[in-house]
Design a protein around this motif. Structure first.
Motif, PDB file in Angstrom:
ATOM      1  N   LEU A 516       0.893  -1.208  -0.055  1.00  0.00           N
ATOM      2  CA  LEU A 516       0.056  -0.010   0.002  1.00  0.00           C
ATOM      3  C   LEU A 516       0.718   1.206  -0.070  1.00  0.00           C
ATOM      4  O   LEU A 516       1.648   1.355   0.715  1.00  0.00           O
ATOM      5  CB  LEU A 516      -1.006  -0.022   1.170  1.00  0.00           C
ATOM      6  CG  LEU A 516      -1.843  -1.292   1.356  1.00  0.00           C
ATOM      7  CD1 LEU A 516      -2.540  -0.786   2.632  1.00  0.00           C
ATOM      8  CD2 LEU A 516      -2.862  -1.195   0.370  1.00  0.00           C
ATOM      9  N   GLN A 517       0.229   2.154  -0.824  1.00  0.00           N
ATOM     10  CA  GLN A 517       1.168   3.476  -0.776  1.00  0.00           C
ATOM     11  C   GLN A 517       0.466   4.206   0.590  1.00  0.00           C
ATOM     12  O   GLN A 517      -0.409   3.768   1.244  1.00  0.00           O
ATOM     13  CB  GLN A 517       0.587   4.467  -1.838  1.00  0.00           C
ATOM     14  CG  GLN A 517       0.988   3.550  -3.284  1.00  0.00           C
ATOM     15  CD  GLN A 517       2.553   3.612  -3.458  1.00  0.00           C
ATOM     16  OE1 GLN A 517       3.285   4.385  -2.974  1.00  0.00           O
ATOM     17  NE2 GLN A 517       3.041   2.507  -3.852  1.00  0.00           N
ATOM     18  N   VAL A 518       1.274   5.398   0.832  1.00  0.00           N
ATOM     19  CA  VAL A 518       0.973   6.160   2.113  1.00  0.00           C
ATOM     20  C   VAL A 518      -0.500   6.285   2.215  1.00  0.00           C
ATOM     21  O   VAL A 518      -1.255   6.143   3.252  1.00  0.00           O
ATOM     22  CB  VAL A 518       1.694   7.325   2.181  1.00  0.00           C
ATOM     23  CG1 VAL A 518       1.358   7.940   3.466  1.00  0.00           C
ATOM     24  CG2 VAL A 518       3.250   6.703   2.341  1.00  0.00           C
ATOM     25  N   ASP A 519      -1.171   6.888   1.142  1.00  0.00           N
ATOM     26  CA  ASP A 519      -2.559   7.668   1.136  1.00  0.00           C
ATOM     27  C   ASP A 519      -3.688   6.274   1.264  1.00  0.00           C
ATOM     28  O   ASP A 519      -4.395   6.116   1.900  1.00  0.00           O
ATOM     29  CB  ASP A 519      -2.523   8.392   0.010  1.00  0.00           C
ATOM     30  CG  ASP A 519      -2.347   7.581  -1.409  1.00  0.00           C
ATOM     31  OD1 ASP A 519      -1.777   6.746  -1.450  1.00  0.00           O
ATOM     32  OD2 ASP A 519      -2.706   8.135  -2.533  1.00  0.00           O
ATOM     33  N   GLU A 520      -3.084   5.174   0.415  1.00  0.00           N
ATOM     34  CA  GLU A 520      -3.852   3.683   0.411  1.00  0.00           C
ATOM     35  C   GLU A 520      -3.938   3.564   2.031  1.00  0.00           C
ATOM     36  O   GLU A 520      -4.993   2.855   2.459  1.00  0.00           O
ATOM     37  CB  GLU A 520      -3.378   2.973  -0.303  1.00  0.00           C
ATOM     38  CG  GLU A 520      -3.394   3.304  -2.001  1.00  0.00           C
ATOM     39  CD  GLU A 520      -2.759   2.410  -3.016  1.00  0.00           C
ATOM     40  OE1 GLU A 520      -1.706   1.748  -2.599  1.00  0.00           O
ATOM     41  OE2 GLU A 520      -3.009   2.381  -4.040  1.00  0.00           O
ATOM     42  N   ALA A 521      -2.727   3.359   2.615  1.00  0.00           N
ATOM     43  CA  ALA A 521      -2.629   2.789   3.876  1.00  0.00           C
ATOM     44  C   ALA A 521      -3.493   3.694   4.853  1.00  0.00           C
ATOM     45  O   ALA A 521      -4.228   3.059   5.632  1.00  0.00           O
ATOM     46  CB  ALA A 521      -1.150   2.911   4.421  1.00  0.00           C
ATOM     47  N   ALA A 522      -3.590   4.963   4.652  1.00  0.00           N
ATOM     48  CA  ALA A 522      -4.460   5.836   5.322  1.00  0.00           C
ATOM     49  C   ALA A 522      -6.005   5.331   5.179  1.00  0.00           C
ATOM     50  O   ALA A 522      -6.804   5.470   6.056  1.00  0.00           O
ATOM     51  CB  ALA A 522      -4.159   7.327   5.059  1.00  0.00           C
ATOM     52  N   MET A 523      -6.379   5.358   3.977  1.00  0.00           N
ATOM     53  CA  MET A 523      -7.704   4.812   3.565  1.00  0.00           C
ATOM     54  C   MET A 523      -8.262   3.739   4.181  1.00  0.00           C
ATOM     55  O   MET A 523      -9.152   3.568   4.808  1.00  0.00           O
ATOM     56  CB  MET A 523      -7.570   4.791   2.122  1.00  0.00           C
ATOM     57  CG  MET A 523      -9.066   4.826   1.603  1.00  0.00           C
ATOM     58  SD  MET A 523      -9.528   4.752  -0.210  1.00  0.00           S
ATOM     59  CE  MET A 523      -7.988   4.342  -0.897  1.00  0.00           C
ATOM     60  N   GLU A 524      -7.146   2.699   4.145  1.00  0.00           N
ATOM     61  CA  GLU A 524      -7.389   1.285   4.673  1.00  0.00           C
ATOM     62  C   GLU A 524      -7.801   1.595   6.439  1.00  0.00           C
ATOM     63  O   GLU A 524      -8.656   1.107   6.676  1.00  0.00           O
ATOM     64  CB  GLU A 524      -6.289   0.557   4.679  1.00  0.00           C
ATOM     65  CG  GLU A 524      -6.224  -0.941   5.182  1.00  0.00           C
ATOM     66  CD  GLU A 524      -5.286  -1.630   5.194  1.00  0.00           C
ATOM     67  OE1 GLU A 524      -5.321  -3.018   5.381  1.00  0.00           O
ATOM     68  OE2 GLU A 524      -4.411  -1.300   5.168  1.00  0.00           O
ATOM     69  N   GLN A 525      -6.918   2.350   6.952  1.00  0.00           N
ATOM     70  CA  GLN A 525      -7.244   2.472   8.301  1.00  0.00           C
ATOM     71  C   GLN A 525      -8.477   3.224   8.604  1.00  0.00           C
ATOM     72  O   GLN A 525      -9.430   3.005   9.371  1.00  0.00           O
ATOM     73  CB  GLN A 525      -6.075   3.403   8.845  1.00  0.00           C
ATOM     74  CG  GLN A 525      -6.038   3.694  10.437  1.00  0.00           C
ATOM     75  CD  GLN A 525      -6.150   2.443  11.203  1.00  0.00           C
ATOM     76  OE1 GLN A 525      -5.273   1.540  10.952  1.00  0.00           O
ATOM     77  NE2 GLN A 525      -7.190   2.120  12.208  1.00  0.00           N
ATOM     78  N   LYS A 526      -8.835   4.191   7.790  1.00  0.00           N
ATOM     79  CA  LYS A 526     -10.246   5.136   7.830  1.00  0.00           C
ATOM     80  C   LYS A 526     -11.240   4.207   7.585  1.00  0.00           C
ATOM     81  O   LYS A 526     -12.362   4.200   8.372  1.00  0.00           O
ATOM     82  CB  LYS A 526     -10.240   6.169   6.565  1.00  0.00           C
ATOM     83  CG  LYS A 526      -9.293   7.390   7.061  1.00  0.00           C
ATOM     84  CD  LYS A 526      -9.385   8.276   6.211  1.00  0.00           C
ATOM     85  CE  LYS A 526      -8.489   9.583   6.573  1.00  0.00           C
ATOM     86  NZ  LYS A 526      -8.475  10.729   5.396  1.00  0.00           N
ATOM     87  N   LEU A 527     -11.355   3.331   6.520  1.00  0.00           N
ATOM     88  CA  LEU A 527     -12.161   2.437   6.366  1.00  0.00           C
ATOM     89  C   LEU A 527     -12.445   1.280   7.651  1.00  0.00           C
ATOM     90  O   LEU A 527     -13.777   0.982   7.984  1.00  0.00           O
ATOM     91  CB  LEU A 527     -12.015   1.599   4.943  1.00  0.00           C
ATOM     92  CG  LEU A 527     -12.463   2.310   3.911  1.00  0.00           C
ATOM     93  CD1 LEU A 527     -11.801   1.554   2.602  1.00  0.00           C
ATOM     94  CD2 LEU A 527     -13.923   2.299   3.565  1.00  0.00           C
TER      95      LEU A 527
END
Length: 641
Positions: A516-527
């Motif tokens: 995961l890219q940084v923004d994708e990792a953040a999105m994963e955490q948010k979901l």
């Protein structure tokens, strides 16, 4: 003891039939027309016991140029030839043609018989003998005895018998225990018996009651009875001149030229790889695509010769080619054939079959010609293991099972098993299906493995957030297409080697991991946080995606799929997802209630969870689907473990 076939050859009216009558006491001219015209038209047969006890089967062939087709049919399978030349005429046109045919069919030994010695003076007889010695020089009859006889009085026949005893004793014969083969030269009906075929057994042995398949048609019949030279026999073998009474098949279903064989031991094909030899006496070169009459066994078929190395073969030259036939035929590699010009009919060439069911070979590009020449060089050689490997290589992704490989190579039983031990143990041959013993060449499976790895690499590049591919999806990406069993086998091989991983029905490269890219990792955490905090009242999928308006919908859905793959989220239906931890806690509460009370209905479940029908009904259906609960009317009970 293997029987011996003695065939005759020679010009019309040179005394072949009279010679056989004097030798065996049998008149081979049985047809009314033969009696009236005084010439042999159809094949004739006789039996003769040598002084040493060996039994000879004798084939009388027609000498007239109009009946060369029948002569070729009779010459197929002969072990020895009695080459007949009349002393008063010497070498004549069919003397030459019959001699060419014998050489092309691979006849290896025989005797030369000078008939009608009583019609010439001793000086003339001596001159004819010198002429024959010169004619047969540098051939398989170069050292053959020349025996002068009078077939009417029997003079000289004792010397013939002695010569035959010596020739038979010197034959390098081997007992044949493989599949049975017999080319049909006659088929007729006998009152009270039914369908009868005749022919000379080429290989193997067979017993009364066994099945025979007629190739190329593929019909099968049972043997009711057998005769060898008029004597009933329970078993016949290679070399026997045989009449076979059949049941379960009509006369009209069998043709002269069919091959009667052990079922499953032959294939039918209209294309054959060949090594062809043009006669030095041929009037002109054999050109590419020449139309010819092809004589194989007792069969004559029209076809064309597709030369693979040149546009033409000059008289005396040989080369590789393919026979393209108008109708299918059946044979084994190594069988001999004769080619005659289409019109007028003259013997022009012959040779041996190299492979019996090849694809049509390309010849325009140099690379295609080289590939064809390399393959046929292997087939023309004596390394049987190399021949089997070449057959498997050319069978490609389909491969061959053990029976197909045997029918295409003419190698059977224990000999086949011994030949396969080394290539199988070294990995040169891969058995991909143990039940049918379906085999592929290792060079073919290596290409399949490369395509699997390439398809997976392309998939991972296009779908970095997906763990792997389903096997059917993977199979759809491989070209040329492979069947499901081959794919499973090859994926298993790659998994054992540590190059791929099988997880939950999906295949991935061992080197692949979802990054995961940084923004994708953040999105994963948010979901993950969104669904965990929502508890038992999560947003539907559409509303959840809308919360990430600044991110493309496709990317958000990929992230949802990733969380489902990881087990963080659980899909209850198309639009409703729950955090796995929340759902597991709910499941524990439900199981506890069911164990205490035995059942629960929808209102009770709503009271337990505090949920509306919007969430309670999908949850109850989900628990039914995963086989936690069983619905009975409007109630749920705990399924038995």
């Amino acid at each position: 003891m293997r029987a011996i076939i003695l065939g005759t050859a020679g010009h019309v009216d040179h005394g072949k039939t009279s010679f056989i009558r004097s030798l065996s006491g049998v008149d081979c001219d049985r047809l009314k027309e033969e009696k009236e015209r005084g010439i042999t038209i159809e094949l004739g047969f006789a039996g003769f016991d040598l002084p040493d006890g060996r039994r000879l089967g004798i084939v009388d062939v027609p000498g007239h140029e109009k009946f060369v087709r029948n002569m070729v049919a009779g010459a197929a399978g002969m072990d020895l030839v009695a080459f007949i030349v009349a002393a008063d005429e010497g070498i004549m046109p069919q003397t030459v043609e019959h001699f060419d045919i014998c050489r092309l069919l691979g006849v290896r030994d025989g005797i030369i018989v000078l008939t009608k010695k009583d019609l010439v003076e001793p000086e003339w007889l001596e001159m004819v003998e010198e002429e024959l010695r010169e004619f047969f020089a540098d051939s398989f009859l170069a050292e053959a005895p020349i025996l002068a006889v009078n077939s009417v009085t029997g003079e000289g026949m004792d010397a013939v018998r002695a010569a035959l005893v010596a020739k038979v004793a010197a034959l390098p014969l081997q007992e044949e225990f493989g599949p049975f083969r017999l080319p049909v030269d006659r088929v007729f009906t006998m009152k009270g018996f039914g369908t009868v075929i005749t022919g000379t057994a080429l290989s193997g042995r067979i017993e009364t009651g066994a099945d025979l398949t007629f190739y190329p048609g593929g019909l099968t019949a049972k043997i009711r009875g057998m005769q060898v030279h008029g004597q009933e026999q329970k078993l016949i073998e290679a070399g026997h001149r045989t009449a076979i009474n059949l049941q379960g098949i009509e006369k009209e279903e069998i043709n002269r030229g069919d091959m009667a064989a052990t079922p499953g031991t032959m294939v039918a094909s209209a294309i054959f790889d060949i090594e062809v030899q043009v006669l030095a006496s041929a009037a002109k070169p054999l050109k590419h695509r020449s139309q010819v009459r092809v004589h194989m066994g007792t069969r004559e078929i029209t076809g064309r010769v597709s030369l693979l190395q040149a546009e033409a073969l000059a008289p005396g030259e040989q080369g590789f080619a393919q026979l393209i036939l108008q109708h299918r035929a059946s044979a084994w590699p190594g069988d001999r054939f004769v080619l005659r010009s289409y019109s007028p009919a003259h013997t022009i060439a012959g040779g041996r079959l190299l492979s019996v069911a090849p694809r049509k070979r390309k010849r325009l590009a140099e690379a295609d010609r080289i590939k064809a020449e390399q393959a046929l060089t292997v087939y023309a050689g004596e390394e049987q293991e190399a021949i089997l490997l070449q057959l498997l290589e050319e069978s490609g992704l389909q491969g061959l099972d053990i029976n197909q490989l045997a029918a295409r190579s003419g190698i059977f039983g224990k000999r086949m098993q011994r030949l396969l031990q080394h290539p199988v143990s070294t990995g040169a041959v891969v058995v991909v299906e143990s039940d049918t013993q379906r085999m592929l060449a290792a060079s073919v499976t290596s290409r399949v493995q490369e395509r699997i790895l390439t398809a997976l690499a392309a998939f991972h590049q296009a779908n970095p957030l997906k763990n792997g591919m389903g096997r059917e999806e993977l199979r759809s990406q491989i070209r040329p297409a492979v069947d499901a069993r081959l794919l499973v086998h090859q994926v298993g091989v790659l998994a054992k080697r540590g190059e791929v991983v099988l997880e939950a029905g999906e295949v991935r490269l061992t080197s692949h991991a979802v990054q995961l890219q940084v923004d994708e990792a953040a999105m994963e955490q948010k979901l993950e946080t969104l669904y965990r905090e929502a508890g038992l009242i999560p947003p539907n999928l559409k509303d959840a995606v809308a919360l990430f308006a600044d991110i493309p919908e496709k990317q958000t859905l990929k992230m949802v799929d990733l969380l489902i793959t990881k087990g963080t989220l659980v899909r209850v239906n198309d639009s409703l997802l729950f955090h796995s931890q929340i759902l597991a806690e709910m499941q524990e509460r439900l199981v506890a209630v069911l164990r205490e009370k035995g059942e629960i209905d929808t209102p009770a479940f709503k009271d337990l969870t505090g949920l509306t029908r919007k969430f309670s009904i999908p949850l109850l259906e989900y628990f039914d689907r995963i086989k936690l609960t069983l619905r009975i009317d409007d109630r749920r009970v705990l399924r038995k473990e």
